[in-house]
Design a protein around this motif. Structure first.
Motif, short mmCIF file in Angstrom:
data_model
loop_
_atom_site.label_atom_id
_atom_site.label_comp_id
_atom_site.label_asym_id
_atom_site.label_seq_id
_atom_site.Cartn_x
_atom_site.Cartn_y
_atom_site.Cartn_z
N THR A 10 0.79 -1.23 0.00
CA THR A 10 0.00 0.00 0.00
C THR A 10 0.82 1.28 0.00
O THR A 10 0.29 2.34 -0.34
N GLU A 11 2.09 1.22 0.36
CA GLU A 11 2.87 2.45 0.56
C GLU A 11 2.91 3.30 -0.72
O GLU A 11 2.59 4.48 -0.70
N GLU A 12 3.29 2.71 -1.84
CA GLU A 12 3.30 3.48 -3.08
C GLU A 12 1.89 3.68 -3.63
O GLU A 12 1.60 4.69 -4.27
N LEU A 13 1.02 2.73 -3.36
CA LEU A 13 -0.36 2.84 -3.85
C LEU A 13 -1.06 4.06 -3.27
O LEU A 13 -1.86 4.70 -3.97
N THR A 14 -0.78 4.42 -2.02
CA THR A 14 -1.42 5.60 -1.45
C THR A 14 -1.07 6.85 -2.25
O THR A 14 -1.91 7.74 -2.42
N GLY A 15 0.17 6.92 -2.74
CA GLY A 15 0.57 8.06 -3.56
C GLY A 15 -0.19 8.10 -4.87
O GLY A 15 -0.62 9.17 -5.32
N LEU A 16 -0.36 6.94 -5.50
CA LEU A 16 -1.10 6.88 -6.75
C LEU A 16 -2.56 7.27 -6.52
O LEU A 16 -3.13 8.04 -7.31
N ILE A 17 -3.16 6.77 -5.47
CA ILE A 17 -4.55 7.11 -5.16
C ILE A 17 -4.70 8.61 -4.94
O ILE A 17 -5.63 9.25 -5.44
N GLY A 18 -3.76 9.20 -4.20
CA GLY A 18 -3.82 10.63 -3.96
C GLY A 18 -3.72 11.43 -5.24
O GLY A 18 -4.44 12.41 -5.44
N ALA A 19 -2.84 10.99 -6.16
CA ALA A 19 -2.67 11.69 -7.43
C ALA A 19 -3.93 11.57 -8.30
O ALA A 19 -4.34 12.55 -8.94
N VAL A 20 -4.54 10.39 -8.31
CA VAL A 20 -5.77 10.20 -9.08
C VAL A 20 -6.90 11.05 -8.50
O VAL A 20 -7.66 11.70 -9.23
N ALA A 21 -7.00 11.08 -7.19
CA ALA A 21 -8.05 11.86 -6.55
C ALA A 21 -7.94 13.34 -6.90
O ALA A 21 -8.96 14.02 -7.13
N ARG A 51 -11.58 16.68 -6.24
CA ARG A 51 -10.24 16.62 -5.66
C ARG A 51 -10.24 15.82 -4.35
O ARG A 51 -9.54 16.13 -3.40
N SER A 52 -11.03 14.77 -4.33
CA SER A 52 -11.24 14.00 -3.11
C SER A 52 -11.22 12.50 -3.40
O SER A 52 -11.59 12.05 -4.49
N VAL A 53 -10.78 11.73 -2.42
CA VAL A 53 -10.82 10.28 -2.51
C VAL A 53 -12.20 9.73 -2.18
O VAL A 53 -12.49 8.57 -2.46
N MET A 54 -13.07 10.57 -1.64
CA MET A 54 -14.36 10.08 -1.15
C MET A 54 -15.24 9.55 -2.27
O MET A 54 -16.07 8.66 -2.04
N ASP A 55 -15.10 10.07 -3.48
CA ASP A 55 -15.93 9.59 -4.59
C ASP A 55 -15.09 8.94 -5.68
O ASP A 55 -15.50 8.87 -6.84
N LEU A 56 -13.93 8.43 -5.32
CA LEU A 56 -13.03 7.81 -6.29
C LEU A 56 -13.41 6.34 -6.49
O LEU A 56 -13.32 5.54 -5.56
N PRO A 57 -13.83 5.96 -7.70
CA PRO A 57 -14.16 4.55 -7.96
C PRO A 57 -12.93 3.74 -8.33
O PRO A 57 -11.94 4.28 -8.85
N VAL A 58 -12.98 2.46 -8.08
CA VAL A 58 -11.87 1.57 -8.40
C VAL A 58 -11.54 1.63 -9.89
O VAL A 58 -10.36 1.60 -10.26
N LYS A 59 -12.55 1.74 -10.74
CA LYS A 59 -12.30 1.73 -12.19
C LYS A 59 -11.42 2.91 -12.62
O LYS A 59 -10.60 2.78 -13.53
N SER A 60 -11.55 4.06 -11.96
CA SER A 60 -10.71 5.20 -12.30
C SER A 60 -9.27 4.96 -11.87
O SER A 60 -8.32 5.32 -12.58
N LEU A 61 -9.11 4.35 -10.71
CA LEU A 61 -7.76 4.02 -10.23
C LEU A 61 -7.13 2.97 -11.15
O LEU A 61 -5.95 3.07 -11.50
N ARG A 62 -7.91 1.98 -11.54
CA ARG A 62 -7.39 0.93 -12.42
C ARG A 62 -6.90 1.51 -13.75
O ARG A 62 -5.85 1.12 -14.26
N LYS A 63 -7.66 2.46 -14.28
CA LYS A 63 -7.28 3.08 -15.56
C LYS A 63 -5.96 3.81 -15.43
O LYS A 63 -5.08 3.70 -16.31
N LYS A 64 -5.78 4.57 -14.35
CA LYS A 64 -4.52 5.31 -14.17
C LYS A 64 -3.36 4.38 -13.82
O LYS A 64 -2.21 4.67 -14.15
N PHE A 65 -3.66 3.29 -13.17
CA PHE A 65 -2.63 2.30 -12.85
C PHE A 65 -2.04 1.75 -14.14
O PHE A 65 -0.82 1.52 -14.24
N LYS A 66 -2.87 1.54 -15.13
CA LYS A 66 -2.42 0.98 -16.40
C LYS A 66 -1.65 2.00 -17.25
O LYS A 66 -0.89 1.61 -18.14
#
Length: 205
Positions: free
Chosen positions: A120-131, A137-152
């Motif tokens: 999770t350590e690096e993943l928190t940074g990615l989640i923050g950047a996507v949010a 500009r919030s993680v509260m409404d961030l769906p997994v599909k958006s994170l998956r897209k940016k991960f790729k």
């Protein structure tokens, strides 16, 4: 009942140690984000050791700001700093385990707590950047599909190691979507009080 893990220092002492070796607000913010993420998982998986999990998260990049020029020695410098401050061998081992991909002499993650940190350590940074890319500009409404897209998209937050995140998920026996969802939930647990997260571009390992 899980064995009690002793850090050898309080959270306040750990935070003081962090600030003694980190002046950049980015690094302090990243450490606090990982601390709270670790506490969230501890409450679910190992509630008797939440304080230890949190201190591990807080100190995981203790030496990065001062020694970013030599990633292979990341956490090696931290070990002596933590020991001098009264930290236990268990605390040092846990901190060092998250950097084992950069140095074969460091311990590999074995405890569930160490695997959570690794995953999770690096993943928190990615989640923050996507949010921060979202209108809210919030993680509260961030769906997994958006994170998956940016991960790729390897060009996005290029400093985040996708291989480390994948390896961490495998260690835990989770697929990526489960790791993504659970880490988003962890960050939501403290986002109402602090809904800005460190950018991963200059994060540690």
């Amino acid at each position: 009942m899980a064995d009690e893990l002793r850090a050898g220092m309080t959270r306040d002492e750990a935070h003081e140690l962090l600030r003694a070796h980190n002046k950049d607000s980015f690094h302090i913010g990243h450490a606090e984000t990982v601390e709270q993420t670790m506490r969230y998982f501890a409450r679910e998986l190992d509630p008797g050791n939440e304080e230890f999990w949190g201190i591990v998260g807080l100190l995981h990049d203790l030496d990065w700001e001062e020694h970013a020029d030599d990633p292979s020695m990341h956490t090696v410098h931290a070990a002596s700093l933590i020991e001098t401050a009264g930290g236990t061998a268990a605390l040092i081992r846990a901190v060092q385990s998250h950097a084992s991909d950069y140095n074969d002499d460091l311990p590999r993650p074995e405890l569930r707590m160490e695997k959570i940190l690794f995953a999770t350590e690096e993943l928190t940074g990615l989640i923050g950047a996507v949010a921060l890319m979202r209108p809210s500009r919030s993680v509260m409404d961030l769906p997994v599909k958006s994170l998956r897209k940016k991960f790729k998209d390897k060009r996005f937050a290029a400093g985040v190691s996708r291989d480390v995140i994948r390896e961490g998920a495998e260690m835990l026996g989770w697929d990526l979507d489960e790791l993504f969802a659970r880490t988003i939930d962890a960050m939501r647990s403290f986002a109402p009080d602090r809904d800005t997260f460190a950018s991963p571009e200059t994060s540690g390992s």
